[in-house]
Design an enzyme around this catalytic site. Structure first.
Site, PDB file in Angstrom:
ATOM      1  N   HIS A  12      32.442  47.363  45.201  1.00  0.00           N
ATOM      2  CA  HIS A  12      33.448  46.730  44.343  1.00  0.00           C
ATOM      3  C   HIS A  12      34.855  47.042  44.852  1.00  0.00           C
ATOM      4  CE1 HIS A  12      30.126  46.250  41.472  1.00  0.00           C
ATOM      5  NE2 HIS A  12      30.883  45.369  40.845  1.00  0.00           N
TER       6      HIS A  12
ATOM      7  N   LYS B 199      38.220  49.473  40.342  1.00  0.00           N
ATOM      8  CA  LYS B 199      37.151  49.670  39.349  1.00  0.00           C
ATOM      9  C   LYS B 199      37.049  51.157  39.047  1.00  0.00           C
ATOM     10  CE  LYS B 199      32.236  48.694  38.514  1.00  0.00           C
ATOM     11  NZ  LYS B 199      32.451  48.230  37.138  1.00  0.00           N
TER      12      LYS B 199
END
Ligand code: NAP
Length: 266
Positions: free
Chosen positions: A153, A157
């Site tokens: 990701h 995040k």
């Protein structure tokens, strides 16, 4: 028209959801909440002229005043549990994309929703392709039970591993029962080198880098062969058909459901 508010509206996903609801044809965006950006006309966030919908920062007050059908949540792991409880107590269906709730918290939300008869959805991943990845991985685990997960990701995040990786591991565990993989004793020269250990020894590795959006590989190993099932969300629009579907489906539920797959495949 379904009356929808978006919580986390100033964030990356929140903005994308507002655009999708705005352009949906069967939904009306009636309010927007965020701890940041209070006072902003949401037109500036979704690229249209003045809308008259102004970002506010008090979820409960907005729910009681506007009485929307659905409150979409893309906020942060620290606040999402309380947001769900607030929505359900106000009789508003939560449709939640925010990850990071513990399984105990998810169960509490489901229990409360059942008690008060309020439908809703908690979906760690709204991308249809990602749900198919989990479905195919679950099928593969029947035949190739040795598996590791790599999720990748963007570097903003804050929780790890991703909700999708946990959901994948849970589904695989259900499929392969008591199977244990890997050596009973291993050591790491650098702590964490083997990733996080889920039930039954499934290792989950989390990569965080700028340039990534949301990606996952599920790698199965067998005698002389490997099988990789991979999904990539290349932009945040990838989640929007699933979010709109989740909003529509939530209207027909009498409790909160965990996983969009439950509404698509079951
Ligand atoms: P983001 O850009 O950081 O947006 C989150 C927004 O929520 C920020 O504007 C943040 O404001 C706001 N916020 C924080 N606390 C709040 C509160 N108490 N009340 C209202 N708003 C609050 O994050 P994102 O990239 O949009 O991601 C949001 C969540 O969605 C993450 O958990 C991510 O993992 C998840 N996600 C899920 C899916 C899915 O398919 N389910 C897909 C992508 C992302 P501040 O800046 O002031 O903190």
């Amino acid at each position: 028209m379904l009356r929808v508010i978006v919580n986390g509206a100033y964030g990356r996903m929140g903005c994308e959801v507002m655009k999708a609801v705005w352009n949906s044809g069967d939904m009306e965006l009636v309010g927007a909440v965020d701890s940041a950006g209070t006072g902003t006309d949401i037109g500036t966030l979704i690229g249209v002229a003045h809308t008259g919908i102004i970002l506010e920062n008090n979820l409960e007050e907005m729910l009681r005043r506007l009485r929307p059908d659905v409150a979409v949540d893309f906020t942060t792991p620290h606040v999402v549990y309380q947001n769900c409880i607030t929505c359900i107590k106000c009789g508003v269906r939560p449709v939640v994309g925010t990850t990071g709730m513990s399984s105990g918290q998810i169960q509490e939300v489901i229990n409360l929703s059942q008690e008060l008869g309020v439908g809703g959805l908690i979906a760690p991943n709204f991308a249809i392709g990602a749900l198919l990845m989990i479905k195919f991985a679950t099928e593969a685990a029947r035949h190739m039970p040795n598996v590791e997960i790599i999720e990748l990701h963007h570097d903003q995040k804050i929780d790890a591993p991703s909700g999708t990786a946990i959901k994948t591991a849970e589904a695989i565990c259900e499929q392969r029962g008591d199977f244990q993989q890997g050596l009973a004793t291993q050591f790491e020269n650098i702590t964490g080198a083997r990733g996080g250990k889920f039930n039954g020894g499934i290792r989950i590795h989390s990569v965080r880098l700028p340039g990534l959006v949301a990606h996952q590989e599920v790698i199965f190993g067998g005698l002389g062969q490997t099988l990789t099932i991979k999904h990539d969300s290349i932009n945040r629009e990838s989640f929007m058909p699933g979010v709109l579907l989740g909003i529509r489906k939530a209207m027909h539920l009498e409790r909160v459901v965990y996983g969009l797959d439950k509404l698509l495949f079951d």
